[in-house]
Design an enzyme around this catalytic site. Sequence first.
Site, PDB file in Angstrom:
ATOM      1  N   SER A  19       3.959 -41.306 -21.058  1.00 59.85           N
ATOM      2  CA  SER A  19       2.754 -40.556 -21.400  1.00 59.85           C
ATOM      3  C   SER A  19       1.736 -41.462 -22.105  1.00 59.85           C
ATOM      4  CB  SER A  19       3.163 -39.334 -22.227  1.00 59.85           C
ATOM      5  OG  SER A  19       2.115 -38.425 -22.330  1.00 59.85           O
TER       6      SER A  19
ATOM      7  N   HIS B  39       5.491 -32.340 -17.235  1.00 58.72           N
ATOM      8  CA  HIS B  39       5.220 -33.552 -18.016  1.00 58.72           C
ATOM      9  C   HIS B  39       6.502 -34.173 -18.588  1.00 58.72           C
ATOM     10  CE1 HIS B  39       2.308 -36.218 -19.820  1.00 58.72           C
ATOM     11  NE2 HIS B  39       2.863 -36.067 -21.011  1.00 58.72           N
TER      12      HIS B  39
ATOM     13  N   ASP C 124       2.719 -31.463 -13.444  1.00 56.60           N
ATOM     14  CA  ASP C 124       2.338 -31.930 -14.773  1.00 56.60           C
ATOM     15  C   ASP C 124       1.000 -31.296 -15.153  1.00 56.60           C
ATOM     16  OD1 ASP C 124       1.548 -33.383 -17.018  1.00 56.60           O
ATOM     17  OD2 ASP C 124       2.480 -35.231 -16.286  1.00 56.60           O
TER      18      ASP C 124
HETATM   19  C1  MLT Z   1      -2.931 -39.606 -23.578  1.00 55.64           C
HETATM   20  O1  MLT Z   1      -3.633 -39.179 -24.448  1.00 55.64           O
HETATM   21  O2  MLT Z   1      -2.583 -40.790 -23.483  1.00 55.64           O
HETATM   22  C2  MLT Z   1      -2.478 -38.619 -22.560  1.00 55.64           C
HETATM   23  O3  MLT Z   1      -3.216 -37.446 -22.706  1.00 55.64           O
HETATM   24  C3  MLT Z   1      -1.038 -38.371 -22.598  1.00 55.64           C
HETATM   25  C4  MLT Z   1      -0.483 -37.974 -23.924  1.00 55.64           C
HETATM   26  O4  MLT Z   1      -0.797 -38.506 -24.940  1.00 55.64           O
HETATM   27  O5  MLT Z   1       0.386 -37.114 -23.978  1.00 55.64           O
END
Ligand code: MLT
Length: 214
Positions: A107, A188, A157
Site C-alpha cells: 500500500s 485492499h 480494492d
Molecule cells: C497512499 O496514500 O499511499 C495510498 O492511499 C495507500 C495507503 O496509504 O493506504
Amino acid sequence: MSGDLGFVHRFEPGDDSNVTLLLFHGTGGDENDLVPLGRELAPGAAILGPRGKVLEHGAPRFFRRLAEGVFDHEDLVRRTHELADFIEAATERYELDPSGLVAAGYSNGANIAASLTLLHPGLLRAAVLFRAMVPFEPEATPDLAGMPVFIAAGQMDRMIPPDNTQRLTEILTEASADVDLRWRSVGHGLTYEEVAEAKGWLSGVLPNLGPTPK
Ligand code: MLT
C-alpha cells in the site's frame, strides 16, 4: 530497533544470501509489521525496514497525502530522496551488497517503493509491490533496464482503482522494467495466496540479479 541513519528502522542480518529485503509498511504500520512477510518471501535474506516519518493523525506513512489517493507531490519527492539516502547509508553501515537490494512494500509502502524505482533507477534491483498506485507521472522516462517488478493487485480494492495500477504497469514497462502484474478478485487486504505467488516469483528472480549498473 535503531533510530540512527535518519530513520527509525529494524535491521536483521541474513544467512549467507547477498539479498536484503527492504520492507516498506502501509499507513499506520511500522518497521516490525512486514518482518514475518519478509521472512516468508525470501528466507535467509537480510531485512531492513524503515519506519515512515510522516504522521497522519498519529499513523506513520512514507509521504504526505492530501486525501486518500491524492499525494503531496513535493513531499513525496523529498521523502523519496531522503529514503534513498537512508538506504545508501544503511548499505554502507551494515555492509550490504548493493546488487542485492530488493524492495517489498504494501500500500503506502508499495507507493514509496514505486517512487524510489522511478526517481533512483538502479538502487533497487527488484521490487514486490502489493496494492500499488502511480506515485507520480514521471517527466522523463527512467531507464529500468530489465528490472523485475511483481505487482499484486485486487480487482475489488476500494482504495486503488484498477486503471491506476494498470497505468503504473505501463509506466514501468515503458521504462523497460520486466513487470509481472497479477490480478485477483480481492480487496485492499493482502491474501496468503498472493504472498505465495510473490514468493514463487522471487525464487526465480533472486538467483539472477545482475551486478549493479554503472
Ligand atoms: C497512499 O496514500 O499511499 C495510498 O492511499 C495507500 C495507503 O496509504 O493506504
